[in-house]
Motif scaffolding. Sequence first.
Motif, PDB file in Angstrom:
ATOM      1  N   LYS A   1       0.835  -1.208   0.000  1.00 30.58           N
ATOM      2  CA  LYS A   1       0.000   0.000   0.000  1.00 30.58           C
ATOM      3  C   LYS A   1       0.867   1.254   0.000  1.00 30.58           C
TER       4      LYS A   1
ATOM      5  N   SER B   1       1.074   2.702  -3.467  1.00 30.70           N
ATOM      6  CA  SER B   1      -0.078   3.539  -3.845  1.00 30.70           C
ATOM      7  C   SER B   1       0.064   4.928  -3.245  1.00 30.70           C
ATOM      8  N   SER B   2       0.466   4.992  -1.977  1.00 33.95           N
ATOM      9  CA  SER B   2       0.617   6.309  -1.330  1.00 33.95           C
ATOM     10  C   SER B   2       1.697   7.124  -2.035  1.00 33.95           C
ATOM     11  N   MET B   3       2.791   6.451  -2.405  1.00 30.85           N
ATOM     12  CA  MET B   3       3.881   7.162  -3.090  1.00 30.85           C
ATOM     13  C   MET B   3       3.370   7.747  -4.406  1.00 30.85           C
ATOM     14  N   ASN B   4       2.597   6.945  -5.159  1.00 32.43           N
ATOM     15  CA  ASN B   4       2.079   7.409  -6.449  1.00 32.43           C
ATOM     16  C   ASN B   4       1.237   8.670  -6.266  1.00 32.43           C
TER      17      ASN B   4
ATOM     18  N   ILE C   1       6.162   6.740 -12.678  1.00 35.06           N
ATOM     19  CA  ILE C   1       4.911   6.839 -11.920  1.00 35.06           C
ATOM     20  C   ILE C   1       3.899   7.685 -12.688  1.00 35.06           C
TER      21      ILE C   1
ATOM     22  N   GLU D   1      -4.867   0.452  -7.726  1.00 33.44           N
ATOM     23  CA  GLU D   1      -3.700   0.592  -6.855  1.00 33.44           C
ATOM     24  C   GLU D   1      -2.800   1.722  -7.333  1.00 33.44           C
TER      25      GLU D   1
END
Lengths: 247, 224
Positions: free
Chosen positions: A231, A234-237, B11, B183
């Motif tokens: 997870k 996802s937070s990094m993105n 990203i 995600e």
Amino acid sequence: MKIHLKVWRQSGPNQKGRLEDLEVKDVSPDSSFLEMLDVVNEGLEERGKEPIVFDHDCREGICGACSLNINGVPHGPDRQTTTCQLHMRSFKDGDTIVVEPFRARAFPVIKDLMVDRSAFDRIIQAGGYVSVSTGGVPDANGLPVAKDDADEAFENAACIGCGACVATCKNASASLFVSAKLSHLRLLPQGKVEAKTRVLNMTQQMEEEGFGACTNTGDCEAVCPKGIAMKNISSMNVDLIKSLLQS
Amino acid sequence: MSVCTLWRSSIVKKWLVAITGLVMVGFLLGHMAGNLQMFLGRGPSPEATKINEYAAFLKANPALLWGTRIVLLFSVLLHIVTTISLTRQNRKARPESYALRASVASNLASRTMIFGGLTLLFYIIYHLLHFTLGCVHQELFTYPDVYQTVLSSFQIPLISGVYIVAQIALYFHLVHGISSAGETLGVSHPRYRECLNRIGIATATLICGGFISIPVGVLTGLIS
Ligand code: HEM
Ligand code: FES
């Protein structure tokens, strides 16, 4: 027990390597994987041969120095266990074990099973720190941190930077490592200050080191010896996109 | 922040892949629902056949038709360019492969996205040449009687087979793609991720099952 080893031997960074077959007899099931390799090396040295080079330091699962892809999985078959904490009783008598170095463009082989993981150090240097002057030791509870945040920051601080996530990822992506470091610092008051520039700089360094991108396959989380969760990626993105929009 | 700098970030590219992918998923849901009108059968005349009326309705609303086409074309192209760029980056990141590699959590779907994707690319080109432009199988192209074109095409087992295989490829692409997109875009809590996986499987089953039902319906005589 008797073990048939197939070990990667490579005499230097730009040399061609190959798998070497070694028969190892009288292996104690109670020895760790690295102790087994120590015994193999003693035997090799007695016969005047080059010992197998591999990385190790603490041998208690906390430093992140040990590596090795064992039977196709970084740190071998046991979950949440580093190679130094893996014991031979996890294998069966007569097993063949294939031992290879962690493989990634960003982790070039130095010799045999030892790889250069300084790409991770350079990612940390790009922003994985807190540079605010925090003054003296603060009063206890002077700076409240929510329990959930403290727990999550701590879980991510458990990353030992071994590189297993990169080694297992089909893309050799460093996303799990970088995102764990980001979450660890972002969740704490001292780390919040530089959160925006940190995510920009660390992810940029990650790209420059030649790691791959994330496909969300989940292998990294599964092999991580410290159980770091996906997870974070996802937070990094989200944090990166937010920082880009604000800059 | 220049476009070049942004493009260097994997990203950022993953966000583009996820957004364009979801746009295509949204389109496919609508497209599939529209196509199911094949099951409403033939009307008293070609003009009074449900699916032909639908086709005529789209033709009569150029803003809707061309709006969708432009957004889709843009999405498909951007999706392809970004995924190929990412795949090349990923390949370069491991120049020497393992003699032995075991997967602990990844599944076949997540490891073969580019192959499924490229299969879809060839399929999309064929599909447009077949049903939209009428360049291949010209003898079967009976526009504006869309019903007849679909019927006589899918009565040929080889054509039906191609469509069914393409849908299976799509299923595998979406089963990983939908949850992966969630995600990528920030759904991070383990509980929501579990839910996301189910949404992915359900949506992929709905889309691919819906599409496959049409050639199967024709082959079994349910649509005639
Ligand atoms: C036309 C040719 C296509 C190619 C070459 C292609 C290729 C790919 C590849 C390689 C990925 C994985 C990216 C990664 O995570 O590393 C991907 C992801 C995805 N694709 Fe496609 N694809 C195509 C068509 C489609 C279509 C038609 C749809 C939807 C209907 C679709 C939906 C998705 C989604 C939702 C993802 C997940 C995005 C993410 O992981 O964040 N793709 N595609
Ligand atoms: S040697 Fe320190 S973690 Fe294994």
